[in-house]
Design an enzyme around this catalytic site. Structure first.
Site, PDB file in Angstrom:
ATOM      1  N   ASP A   9       2.027  86.664  59.342  1.00 38.21           N
ATOM      2  CA  ASP A   9       1.036  86.766  58.270  1.00 38.21           C
ATOM      3  C   ASP A   9      -0.032  85.677  58.363  1.00 38.21           C
ATOM      4  O   ASP A   9      -1.090  85.799  57.739  1.00 38.21           O
ATOM      5  CB  ASP A   9       1.717  86.696  56.905  1.00 38.21           C
ATOM      6  CG  ASP A   9       2.503  87.954  56.594  1.00 38.21           C
ATOM      7  OD1 ASP A   9       2.142  89.023  57.115  1.00 38.21           O
ATOM      8  OD2 ASP A   9       3.485  87.871  55.838  1.00 38.21           O
TER       9      ASP A   9
ATOM     10  N   GLN B 200      11.043  93.429  57.092  1.00 36.43           N
ATOM     11  CA  GLN B 200      11.034  94.561  56.173  1.00 36.43           C
ATOM     12  C   GLN B 200      12.023  95.632  56.601  1.00 36.43           C
ATOM     13  O   GLN B 200      12.779  96.162  55.784  1.00 36.43           O
ATOM     14  CB  GLN B 200       9.623  95.128  56.057  1.00 36.43           C
ATOM     15  CG  GLN B 200       8.654  94.179  55.373  1.00 36.43           C
ATOM     16  CD  GLN B 200       7.258  94.770  55.237  1.00 36.43           C
ATOM     17  OE1 GLN B 200       6.980  95.874  55.705  1.00 36.43           O
ATOM     18  NE2 GLN B 200       6.375  94.025  54.587  1.00 36.43           N
TER      19      GLN B 200
ATOM     20  N   ARG C 238      -5.320  93.975  61.856  1.00 36.71           N
ATOM     21  CA  ARG C 238      -5.756  92.585  61.742  1.00 36.71           C
ATOM     22  C   ARG C 238      -6.251  91.982  63.056  1.00 36.71           C
ATOM     23  O   ARG C 238      -6.884  90.928  63.043  1.00 36.71           O
ATOM     24  CB  ARG C 238      -4.638  91.725  61.131  1.00 36.71           C
ATOM     25  CG  ARG C 238      -4.515  91.937  59.632  1.00 36.71           C
ATOM     26  CD  ARG C 238      -3.525  90.986  58.999  1.00 36.71           C
ATOM     27  NE  ARG C 238      -3.449  91.217  57.551  1.00 36.71           N
ATOM     28  CZ  ARG C 238      -2.422  90.888  56.792  1.00 36.71           C
ATOM     29  NH1 ARG C 238      -1.378  90.284  57.331  1.00 36.71           N
ATOM     30  NH2 ARG C 238      -2.436  91.130  55.495  1.00 36.71           N
TER      31      ARG C 238
ATOM     32  N   ARG D 264      -0.084 103.379  56.628  1.00 33.97           N
ATOM     33  CA  ARG D 264       0.824 102.484  57.338  1.00 33.97           C
ATOM     34  C   ARG D 264       2.131 103.190  57.686  1.00 33.97           C
ATOM     35  O   ARG D 264       2.636 104.016  56.927  1.00 33.97           O
ATOM     36  CB  ARG D 264       1.088 101.234  56.492  1.00 33.97           C
ATOM     37  CG  ARG D 264      -0.167 100.419  56.270  1.00 33.97           C
ATOM     38  CD  ARG D 264       0.030  99.264  55.310  1.00 33.97           C
ATOM     39  NE  ARG D 264       0.903  98.249  55.865  1.00 33.97           N
ATOM     40  CZ  ARG D 264       1.246  97.140  55.211  1.00 33.97           C
ATOM     41  NH1 ARG D 264       0.791  96.942  53.976  1.00 33.97           N
ATOM     42  NH2 ARG D 264       2.020  96.247  55.772  1.00 33.97           N
TER      43      ARG D 264
ATOM     44  N   LYS E  47       5.456  85.317  47.819  1.00 34.51           N
ATOM     45  CA  LYS E  47       5.415  86.761  47.569  1.00 34.51           C
ATOM     46  C   LYS E  47       6.709  87.441  48.013  1.00 34.51           C
ATOM     47  O   LYS E  47       7.283  88.252  47.280  1.00 34.51           O
ATOM     48  CB  LYS E  47       4.206  87.375  48.295  1.00 34.51           C
ATOM     49  CG  LYS E  47       4.008  88.874  48.030  1.00 34.51           C
ATOM     50  CD  LYS E  47       2.567  89.293  48.281  1.00 34.51           C
ATOM     51  CE  LYS E  47       2.199  89.314  49.745  1.00 34.51           C
ATOM     52  NZ  LYS E  47       2.661  90.564  50.419  1.00 34.51           N
ATOM     53  N   SER E  48       7.184  87.104  49.215  1.00 34.45           N
ATOM     54  CA  SER E  48       8.395  87.742  49.730  1.00 34.45           C
ATOM     55  C   SER E  48       9.593  87.462  48.838  1.00 34.45           C
ATOM     56  O   SER E  48      10.413  88.346  48.568  1.00 34.45           O
ATOM     57  CB  SER E  48       8.684  87.231  51.152  1.00 34.45           C
ATOM     58  OG  SER E  48       7.677  87.622  52.053  1.00 34.45           O
TER      59      SER E  48
END
Length: 431
Positions: free
Chosen positions: A314, A169, A345, A122, A22-23
């Protein structure tokens, strides 16, 4: 709502090709859009998050063709985007939002940015603040969240920025602004975070210096389109690694997995827990890749600290599940970052695994998992919730493999954020 499946007595066996990373899929789209010429992306991840990034660039006037897992991006160069006719919708994707805040921080028009309810809770200030020091003008709500506006801006200046916490990020947003800025941009990392942006900038012909935790970039006038082979996502592979380790009578091979050393924390942590993972490295002209094979094994509890978190952040939900089956306690600390993911989480892992009998204590920055616990439901049935979080949904599905009693999952659609077809692939290795 679906009924989850208990593993057969024969266990999980065979091989699986999990979707593309995904990244890397996000970044391939971004660099392809700002490069000159054509970029071809192979094994592209067709998940909700990445498709939102694709739509953003289409809204900015970039021609992108998709044929299954093959994507062609006709780059426009970073200064030739068109003003969008509607807000740029980031969906549930924090990666899209934070990286594009940097990439789009020097454009000659305003751009409204929006997200779904979860993304709109977020925090974005940790990205907007360093970008503001570079001259960007990004307006957010009073809480520092979406919706927001990336305001018209014609100049960025390089800065030196010491990362307060490891975050790929935030780092990537600054780098993507830095390649448009006057002067040098220097980022100092105390703990390394995933380096896909640095690697891909080089692959597209950019110049970047990385040495001893100090990353330097300057203005890049011209990047060139490339052919990008996206490896299978190690974050998705993690669910099969753990499933194979904790489900009796199992042997699984996960094919063509990216094993970037800034992303392989799941392998290192499971190895410290006693797992023997066969790593068969493959030839690659981009990110390092390998086939990974696991068999059912006994694990032991360990301590996972702040230094371990960046390369496995993750994967911590599925690591927590593995820890419930390990001998002894596993202590996770220094993981405050988990509080501001798609869900909190820490709270959601604890609440969901407790429903199937796990013994977990919640900490402000992590959790203590008491291992050696046979998972079983109370009153013969348990309703597990995804909380709209793809990784919590998949963790619940793997937990059900070894749980006695009926397990029902609500919100299974969340898996499409990163792994459409996860349940189908899981069912294939149960045959």
């Amino acid at each position: 709502m679906i009924r989850l499946t208990h593993a057969p007595n024969s266990g999980l066996n065979g091989s699986v090709n999990v979707p593309g990373d995904k990244s890397i899929s996000h970044r391939a789209l971004m660099f392809g859009a700002i490069a000159n010429g054509t970029t071809v992306i192979k094994n592209f991840l067709t998940s909700d998050d990445v498709l939102h990034t694709m739509q953003v660039f289409r809204d900015l006037g970039v021609n992108i063709e998709q044929n299954g897992r093959m994507v062609t991006v006709y780059g426009k160069g970073i200064n030739n985007f068109s003003a969008p006719q509607q807000p740029l919708d980031m969906g549930n994707s924090g990666t899209s939002t934070r990286l594009l805040m940097g990439l789009l921080s020097k454009q000659p028009f305003d751009m409204s940015i929006i997200g779904d309810d979860s993304l709109s809770k977020r925090p974005m200030v940790r990205v907007s603040d360093p970008l503001a020091k570079m001259g960007a003008n990004i307006q957010l709500t009073s809480n520092g969240t979406l919706p927001g506006v990336i305001k018209t801006n014609n100049q960025l200046l390089g800065i030196t920025y010491v990362m307060p916490v490891a975050s790929a990020q935030v780092k990537s947003a600054i780098l993507l602004a830095g390649i448009q800025a006057e002067g040098e941009t220097c980022i100092i990392e105390k703990n390394p975070s995933r380096d896909h942006t640095e690697r891909m900038l080089k692959q597209f012909g950019g110049k970047i210096s990385v040495q001893d935790g100090i990353i330097k970039v300057s203005r890049q006038l011209s990047l060139k389109g490339q052919c990008i082979n996206v490896p299978s996502d190690i974050s998705s592979a993690a669910f099969f690694l753990v499933a194979g380790l904790i489900t009796p009578n199992s042997k699984l091979t996960i094919k063509n997995v990216g094993i970037n050393p800034t992303r392989d924390g799941i392998i290192k942590i499971l190895t410290r827990m006693g797992a023997k993972i066969i790593i068969d490295k493959l030839d690659s002209d981009g990110e390092p890749v390998a086939d990974l094979t696991v068999t059912t094994q006994e694990l032991k509890g360990i301590e996972i600290t702040a230094e371990d978190i960046p390369s496995a952040v993750d994967e911590l939900p599925i690591i927590a599940l593995a820890a419930t089956q390990a001998k002894g306690d596993t202590i996770i600390s220094g993981a405050e970052e988990l509080r501001v993911k798609e869900t909190d989480r820490i709270a959601t892992v604890v609440s969901e695994l407790r429903k199937v009998g796990a013994q977990i204590d919640e900490l402000p920055d992590g959790m203590i998992i008491h291992g050696g616990t046979a998972l079983k439901v109370v009153n013969d049935s348990a309703l597990l919730l995804s909380h709209g979080d793809h990784r919590i949904a998949m963790m619940n599905a793997v937990a059900a493999l070894i749980t006695t009693g009926d397990v029902v999952l609500e919100g299974e659609d969340a898996m499409s954020v990163s792994y459409p077809g996860f349940l189908e692939d899981l069912s294939e290795v149960m045959k």
